[in-house]
Scaffold this motif. Structure first.
Motif, PDB file in Angstrom:
ATOM      1  N   ASP A 111       0.868  -1.180   0.000  1.00  0.00           N
ATOM      2  CA  ASP A 111       0.000   0.000   0.000  1.00  0.00           C
ATOM      3  C   ASP A 111       0.903   1.227   0.000  1.00  0.00           C
ATOM      4  O   ASP A 111       1.180   1.821   1.051  1.00  0.00           O
ATOM      5  N   VAL A 112       1.417   1.534  -1.173  1.00  0.00           N
ATOM      6  CA  VAL A 112       2.331   2.669  -1.351  1.00  0.00           C
ATOM      7  C   VAL A 112       1.894   3.459  -2.571  1.00  0.00           C
ATOM      8  O   VAL A 112       1.317   2.901  -3.499  1.00  0.00           O
TER       9      VAL A 112
ATOM     10  N   ARG B  52       2.042  -5.610 -10.130  1.00  0.00           N
ATOM     11  CA  ARG B  52       0.856  -5.073 -10.812  1.00  0.00           C
ATOM     12  C   ARG B  52       0.066  -4.175  -9.884  1.00  0.00           C
ATOM     13  O   ARG B  52      -0.078  -4.464  -8.690  1.00  0.00           O
ATOM     14  N   GLU B  53      -0.460  -3.121 -10.455  1.00  0.00           N
ATOM     15  CA  GLU B  53      -1.322  -2.229  -9.682  1.00  0.00           C
ATOM     16  C   GLU B  53      -2.651  -2.937  -9.435  1.00  0.00           C
ATOM     17  O   GLU B  53      -3.174  -3.646 -10.298  1.00  0.00           O
ATOM     18  N   TRP B  54      -3.177  -2.727  -8.239  1.00  0.00           N
ATOM     19  CA  TRP B  54      -4.413  -3.374  -7.829  1.00  0.00           C
ATOM     20  C   TRP B  54      -5.336  -2.314  -7.260  1.00  0.00           C
ATOM     21  O   TRP B  54      -4.906  -1.461  -6.479  1.00  0.00           O
ATOM     22  N   SER B  55      -6.598  -2.363  -7.651  1.00  0.00           N
ATOM     23  CA  SER B  55      -7.588  -1.396  -7.180  1.00  0.00           C
ATOM     24  C   SER B  55      -8.728  -2.129  -6.481  1.00  0.00           C
ATOM     25  O   SER B  55      -9.808  -2.332  -7.060  1.00  0.00           O
ATOM     26  N   PRO B  56      -8.512  -2.533  -5.215  1.00  0.00           N
ATOM     27  CA  PRO B  56      -9.572  -3.264  -4.516  1.00  0.00           C
ATOM     28  C   PRO B  56     -10.753  -2.354  -4.219  1.00  0.00           C
ATOM     29  O   PRO B  56     -10.584  -1.157  -3.961  1.00  0.00           O
ATOM     30  N   PHE B  57     -11.941  -2.909  -4.260  1.00  0.00           N
ATOM     31  CA  PHE B  57     -13.111  -2.114  -3.891  1.00  0.00           C
ATOM     32  C   PHE B  57     -13.509  -2.354  -2.450  1.00  0.00           C
ATOM     33  O   PHE B  57     -14.307  -1.612  -1.892  1.00  0.00           O
ATOM     34  N   LEU B  58     -12.928  -3.361  -1.805  1.00  0.00           N
ATOM     35  CA  LEU B  58     -13.118  -3.619  -0.381  1.00  0.00           C
ATOM     36  C   LEU B  58     -11.761  -3.560   0.308  1.00  0.00           C
ATOM     37  O   LEU B  58     -10.785  -4.102  -0.179  1.00  0.00           O
ATOM     38  N   ARG B  59     -11.721  -2.916   1.442  1.00  0.00           N
ATOM     39  CA  ARG B  59     -10.476  -2.840   2.205  1.00  0.00           C
ATOM     40  C   ARG B  59     -10.728  -3.158   3.647  1.00  0.00           C
ATOM     41  O   ARG B  59     -11.567  -2.759   4.285  1.00  0.00           O
TER      42      ARG B  59
END
Length: 86
Positions: A51-52, A79-86
């Protein structure tokens, strides 16, 4: 966030370098830069979730840890990741 995928071979250097690598990841986790990390169940590789901000931040973490240049460890992808839940 960034997903780092590693693949492993049975090289003994990897196992010798792992304790220091895990200590570093633990410190980065405490600082909030590592969200999760660990080997795959069959120990053929591992995943690390960073998470940077920006790819440069992920590359900086990889460059600072000698584990990622150890025989038996290959950085397969970042790879860039775009989670919708954190």
């Amino acid at each position: 966030m960034w997903i780092v995928e590693l693949t492993f071979t049975p090289a003994p250097e990897r196992l010798a370098a792992r304790p220091a690598h895990r200590d570093r990841l633990t410190a980065l986790h405490a600082a909030g830069a590592v969200r999760a990390a660990g080997p795959l169940a069959d120990d053929s590789g591992a995943l690390i979730i960073l998470d940077v901000p920006g790819r440069a931040g992920a590359d900086e973490i990889l460059a600072a840890d000698p584990y990622f240049r150890t025989p038996g460890v290959e950085v397969r992808s970042v790879r860039e990741w775009s989670p919708f839940l954190r």
